[in-house]
Design a protein around this motif. Structure first.
Motif, PDB file in Angstrom:
ATOM      1  N   ILE A  38      12.785 -43.388   7.459  1.00 39.92           N
ATOM      2  CA  ILE A  38      13.814 -42.347   7.425  1.00 39.92           C
ATOM      3  C   ILE A  38      14.089 -42.007   5.965  1.00 39.92           C
ATOM      4  N   VAL A  39      14.174 -40.720   5.662  1.00 39.24           N
ATOM      5  CA  VAL A  39      14.531 -40.268   4.310  1.00 39.24           C
ATOM      6  C   VAL A  39      15.863 -39.537   4.383  1.00 39.24           C
ATOM      7  N   ILE A  40      16.822 -40.012   3.585  1.00 38.29           N
ATOM      8  CA  ILE A  40      18.165 -39.434   3.571  1.00 38.29           C
ATOM      9  C   ILE A  40      18.319 -38.609   2.300  1.00 38.29           C
ATOM     10  N   SER A  41      18.788 -37.376   2.461  1.00 34.69           N
ATOM     11  CA  SER A  41      18.976 -36.480   1.324  1.00 34.69           C
ATOM     12  C   SER A  41      20.253 -35.664   1.546  1.00 34.69           C
ATOM     13  N   PRO A  42      20.707 -34.929   0.529  1.00 33.33           N
ATOM     14  CA  PRO A  42      21.929 -34.131   0.697  1.00 33.33           C
ATOM     15  C   PRO A  42      21.787 -33.103   1.810  1.00 33.33           C
ATOM     16  N   GLN A  43      22.866 -32.898   2.567  1.00 34.46           N
ATOM     17  CA  GLN A  43      22.848 -31.934   3.669  1.00 34.46           C
ATOM     18  C   GLN A  43      22.794 -30.514   3.133  1.00 34.46           C
ATOM     19  N   ASP A  44      23.551 -30.273   2.080  1.00 34.31           N
ATOM     20  CA  ASP A  44      23.611 -28.949   1.464  1.00 34.31           C
ATOM     21  C   ASP A  44      22.398 -28.755   0.572  1.00 34.31           C
ATOM     22  N   GLU A  45      21.660 -27.673   0.796  1.00 35.67           N
ATOM     23  CA  GLU A  45      20.453 -27.419   0.016  1.00 35.67           C
ATOM     24  C   GLU A  45      20.759 -27.182  -1.460  1.00 35.67           C
ATOM     25  N   GLU A  46      21.965 -26.709  -1.757  1.00 39.68           N
ATOM     26  CA  GLU A  46      22.326 -26.463  -3.150  1.00 39.68           C
ATOM     27  C   GLU A  46      22.659 -27.766  -3.872  1.00 39.68           C
ATOM     28  N   GLU A  47      22.977 -28.793  -3.125  1.00 39.06           N
ATOM     29  CA  GLU A  47      23.289 -30.103  -3.710  1.00 39.06           C
ATOM     30  C   GLU A  47      21.987 -30.885  -3.874  1.00 39.06           C
ATOM     31  N   GLU A  48      21.686 -31.347  -5.084  1.00 40.96           N
ATOM     32  CA  GLU A  48      20.412 -32.002  -5.350  1.00 40.96           C
ATOM     33  C   GLU A  48      20.497 -33.520  -5.362  1.00 40.96           C
ATOM     34  N   ILE A  60      22.747 -37.381  -4.317  1.00 41.81           N
ATOM     35  CA  ILE A  60      23.675 -38.094  -3.441  1.00 41.81           C
ATOM     36  C   ILE A  60      24.623 -38.906  -4.313  1.00 41.81           C
ATOM     37  N   HIS A  61      25.910 -38.660  -4.169  1.00 42.44           N
ATOM     38  CA  HIS A  61      26.916 -39.432  -4.899  1.00 42.44           C
ATOM     39  C   HIS A  61      27.314 -40.658  -4.075  1.00 42.44           C
ATOM     40  N   LEU A  62      27.937 -41.616  -4.712  1.00 37.51           N
ATOM     41  CA  LEU A  62      28.390 -42.840  -4.039  1.00 37.51           C
ATOM     42  C   LEU A  62      27.252 -43.470  -3.223  1.00 37.51           C
ATOM     43  N   TYR A  63      26.068 -43.477  -3.811  1.00 35.27           N
ATOM     44  CA  TYR A  63      24.899 -43.955  -3.066  1.00 35.27           C
ATOM     45  C   TYR A  63      24.955 -45.445  -2.770  1.00 35.27           C
ATOM     46  N   ARG A  64      25.644 -46.211  -3.621  1.00 37.63           N
ATOM     47  CA  ARG A  64      25.735 -47.658  -3.360  1.00 37.63           C
ATOM     48  C   ARG A  64      26.522 -47.925  -2.081  1.00 37.63           C
ATOM     49  N   TYR A 109      15.759 -42.071  -7.408  1.00 37.70           N
ATOM     50  CA  TYR A 109      15.966 -40.827  -8.151  1.00 37.70           C
ATOM     51  C   TYR A 109      14.596 -40.222  -8.436  1.00 37.70           C
ATOM     52  N   LEU A 110      14.432 -38.957  -8.050  1.00 40.87           N
ATOM     53  CA  LEU A 110      13.156 -38.258  -8.240  1.00 40.87           C
ATOM     54  C   LEU A 110      13.314 -37.163  -9.282  1.00 40.87           C
ATOM     55  N   VAL A 135      21.592 -40.494  -6.937  1.00 38.14           N
ATOM     56  CA  VAL A 135      20.173 -40.590  -6.573  1.00 38.14           C
ATOM     57  C   VAL A 135      19.766 -39.321  -5.829  1.00 38.14           C
ATOM     58  N   SER A 136      18.470 -39.130  -5.705  1.00 40.68           N
ATOM     59  CA  SER A 136      17.958 -37.946  -4.994  1.00 40.68           C
ATOM     60  C   SER A 136      17.839 -38.200  -3.497  1.00 40.68           C
ATOM     61  N   THR A 137      17.332 -39.379  -3.143  1.00 44.73           N
ATOM     62  CA  THR A 137      17.133 -39.721  -1.729  1.00 44.73           C
ATOM     63  C   THR A 137      17.419 -41.201  -1.517  1.00 44.73           C
ATOM     64  N   ILE A 138      17.562 -41.552  -0.258  1.00 45.57           N
ATOM     65  CA  ILE A 138      17.660 -42.957   0.135  1.00 45.57           C
ATOM     66  C   ILE A 138      16.619 -43.187   1.223  1.00 45.57           C
TER      67      ILE A 138
END
Length: 389
Positions: free
Chosen positions: A57-67, A69-73, A92-93, A206-209
């Motif tokens: 599973i790859v988790i990324s921001p829901q909003d396409e304008e948001e690049e 993920i905050h509070l990733y920890r 982070y990519l 980060v960019s993805t989880i």
């Protein structure tokens, strides 16, 4: 049963016809079992590649304008506690350029937590020099795809410069090389997450989880749960590879059509042999009917012949198919990686069920092929049959 004895006698009396009929079935079964081995191997290899070479599973921001993920920890900790999740890796990519002497290449920089990334992606299985875990103790270490390293003409121990507009040029030490056998080897570079965050001036995001789950086939359900609870976009491996899986389904349809045609050819071979026997044995059939043999018994004689020819053909075909498949497995056939999703050799998978399916359908087709000649023989008028002989 006397019908079986008569059937055996008639089959054995026409050795050449019998041999060709058996060979027709055998070749059909052999070709089909080899095709099924290739399709099974191709499908298993693609599914395995999709599952193992990517997070489940790859988790990324829901909003396409948001690049980012905050509070990733916090998010990573919450996801890791979900049932079925076995590992979580924030990443982070970023795109940058690597320079070494007079060489420069564009790369996809992946900032990772080495231990978390290893748990999710099993990166060390593809490391051909060095060790991903060395990143734990090397703040400015970097692992490169082997093709990327070759293009830059660098090796383990060399220093490369990472360059990006708006960021300070930073020197990284090459601590390992990675070979996946895909195009990613030309652009992939792994470094520590905190180093890449600092380089791009993006601390705390980060960019993805990436997520690894215990059962990959439950990834869709878990991804849906993550989306509802976090508000982030969660894409499972099966959703990400929907086009490939659809391609496999299309291949299966065309393969089944091909199987049907091959079985049909073999069936016509059986039917032709039996029709010839009916034509050549008209007098014998007439005598049998004149002696009181029922239409049912006459039909059974020819159905038994069909079964004998089919059984002999499928046994021989199964043996030939197995030997040919094993021989092809031992001889690796190279294929273009770009065409077949990074596969380097033609995959073949020997599955017992494939042989069972091929034998079963071949046997059914052979029995069906014997129905028309059997009915034709059973309907012969005994007087006309004896007179016409």
């Amino acid at each position: 049963m006397y019908e079986l004895k008569i059937a055996l006698r008639q089959v054995l009396s026409r050795k050449k016809q019998t041999l060709f009929a058996i060979l027709a079935v055998a070749l059909a079964v052999a070709v089909i079992t080899m095709m099924m081995a290739m399709i099974s191997g191709f499908q298993d290899e693609l599914v395995t590649s999709s599952i193992e070479n990517n997070p489940h599973i790859v988790i990324s921001p829901q909003d396409e304008e948001e690049e980012v993920i905050h509070l990733y920890r916090y998010t990573s900790a919450m996801i890791s506690e979900k049932e079925g999740v076995i590992a979580v890796s924030p990443k982070y990519l970023g795109q940058a350029a690597l320079e070494y002497r007079d060489n420069a290449e564009g790369v996809s920089l992946q900032g990772v937590d080495p231990m978390a990334e290893e748990s999710v992606m099993r990166v060390n299985e593809d490391v051909v020099k060095g060790d991903l875990m060395t990143l734990v103790h090397t703040r400015y270490g970097i692992l490169l795809g082997d093709q990327l390293a070759e293009n830059l003409e660098v090796n383990v121990g060399d220093q490369v410069n990472v360059v990006f507009p708006g960021s300070q040029t930073t020197s990284f030490k090459v601590i390992g090389l990675i070979h996946t056998g895909t195009a990613a080897d030309e652009v992939t570079a792994y470094a520590r997450l905190d180093s890449i965050q600092d380089f791009f001036n993006e601390p705390g995001v980060v960019s993805t989880i990436g997520v690894r789950v215990a059962d990959p086939y439950q990834a869709d359900i878990i991804a849906g749960s993550i989306e509802r609870e976090t508000g982030l976009d969660a894409v499972s491996w099966s959703e990400a590879n929907a086009a490939i899986l659809s391609l496999l389904e299309s291949r299966a349809i065309f393969a089944n059509i091909f199987y049907f045609l091959i079985y049909g050819i073999a069936g016509f071979g059986i039917a032709n042999t039996l029709i010839t026997i009916v034509a050549q044995r008209t007098r014998e059939i007439g005598i049998l009917k004149a002696m009181g043999t029922s239409q049912k018994s006459i039909m059974l004689v020819f159905l038994f012949q069909s079964m004998i020819l089919g059984a002999a053909g499928l046994v021989l075909g199964t043996i030939l198919g197995y030997i040919a498949t094993i021989a092809l497995q031992s001889y690796e056939i190279e294929i273009p990686q770009e065409t077949y999703f990074g596969l380097q050799t033609l995959p073949l998978e020997v599955e017992p069920l494939n042989f069972v399916y091929a034998a079963f359908f071949a046997f059914i087709v052979n029995i069906l092929s014997g129905i028309y000649p059997a009915r034709k023989a059973a309907k012969l008028d005994p007087v006309k049959a004896i007179e016409s002989a």
